[in-house]
Scaffold this active site. Sequence first.
Site, short mmCIF file in Angstrom:
data_model
loop_
_atom_site.label_atom_id
_atom_site.label_comp_id
_atom_site.label_asym_id
_atom_site.label_seq_id
_atom_site.Cartn_x
_atom_site.Cartn_y
_atom_site.Cartn_z
N HIS A 143 66.82 42.22 28.43
CA HIS A 143 67.04 43.39 27.59
C HIS A 143 67.14 44.62 28.47
O HIS A 143 66.85 44.57 29.66
CB HIS A 143 65.92 43.56 26.57
CG HIS A 143 64.57 43.66 27.23
ND1 HIS A 143 64.12 44.80 27.84
CD2 HIS A 143 63.60 42.74 27.40
CE1 HIS A 143 62.91 44.59 28.34
NE2 HIS A 143 62.58 43.33 28.10
N ASN A 180 56.33 20.18 35.42
CA ASN A 180 55.63 19.44 34.37
C ASN A 180 56.14 19.80 32.98
O ASN A 180 57.06 20.59 32.82
CB ASN A 180 54.13 19.70 34.50
CG ASN A 180 53.32 18.44 34.27
OD1 ASN A 180 53.56 17.71 33.33
ND2 ASN A 180 52.36 18.20 35.15
N ARG A 229 43.00 34.67 48.95
CA ARG A 229 42.51 34.08 50.20
C ARG A 229 43.55 33.10 50.72
O ARG A 229 44.51 32.79 50.03
CB ARG A 229 41.17 33.39 50.02
CG ARG A 229 41.17 32.19 49.12
CD ARG A 229 39.78 31.55 49.11
NE ARG A 229 39.59 30.61 48.05
CZ ARG A 229 39.97 29.34 48.07
NH1 ARG A 229 40.60 28.86 49.12
NH2 ARG A 229 39.76 28.54 47.05
N LYS A 253 55.04 40.06 41.89
CA LYS A 253 55.37 40.52 43.24
C LYS A 253 55.31 39.33 44.19
O LYS A 253 54.69 38.31 43.91
CB LYS A 253 54.40 41.59 43.71
CG LYS A 253 54.52 42.85 42.89
CD LYS A 253 53.67 43.97 43.44
CE LYS A 253 54.02 45.19 42.64
NZ LYS A 253 53.09 46.14 42.42
N ARG A 288 47.74 38.20 42.58
CA ARG A 288 47.61 38.83 43.90
C ARG A 288 46.97 37.81 44.84
O ARG A 288 46.18 36.96 44.41
CB ARG A 288 46.80 40.11 43.83
CG ARG A 288 45.37 39.92 43.44
CD ARG A 288 44.63 41.24 43.27
NE ARG A 288 43.21 41.05 43.20
CZ ARG A 288 42.56 40.47 42.20
NH1 ARG A 288 43.21 40.00 41.17
NH2 ARG A 288 41.25 40.33 42.25
#
Length: 164
Positions: free
Chosen positions: A97, A66, A159, A142, A156
């Site tokens: 950097h 988008n 569900r 992650k 994280r």
Amino acid sequence: MLKGELAISGRLLVGLQWSGNYPEETQFLMKRGSRCEVNGYFRIMSGARVGLAPGAVLSLGSGYINNEARITCMRRISIGENVAIGPYFKARDDDGHSISGAKDSAGIRIGDNVWIGMNVTVLKGVTIGDGAIIAAGAVVTKDIPSGMLAAGTPARPIRKAEWT
């Protein structure tokens, strides 16, 4: 400005605007030696800024990104099939950097059938699994497993993703 190589077996549309929106400048910059692979029908909406460094590879399946996206591809970013990415998306596969003397980069992989909400940031070295949903405002630092809904800063899994 295109100086890299486009490998298109599908269709890439860059700078489109939604009906009723005002036009925004879109940039798609490929440095020499970079490569953009397009395998399906992929749209990058207006206001996007996409940059590929020398030797970098951006691989696009099908779907869209988008308005107002920012993608910095220094190594490799791969976006799968049937992917929907909300406005103000940011992806960067490099720190840009050096803190400890060595600049660090690692590819990003976004799987198939992924839905990414508004204002999501995806950082280097991340894989977002097939069928995942990333909630608005998340910062993905992650890997997110396939079929999971992830939210938060840092993101994280919270569900199982439920598609309707």
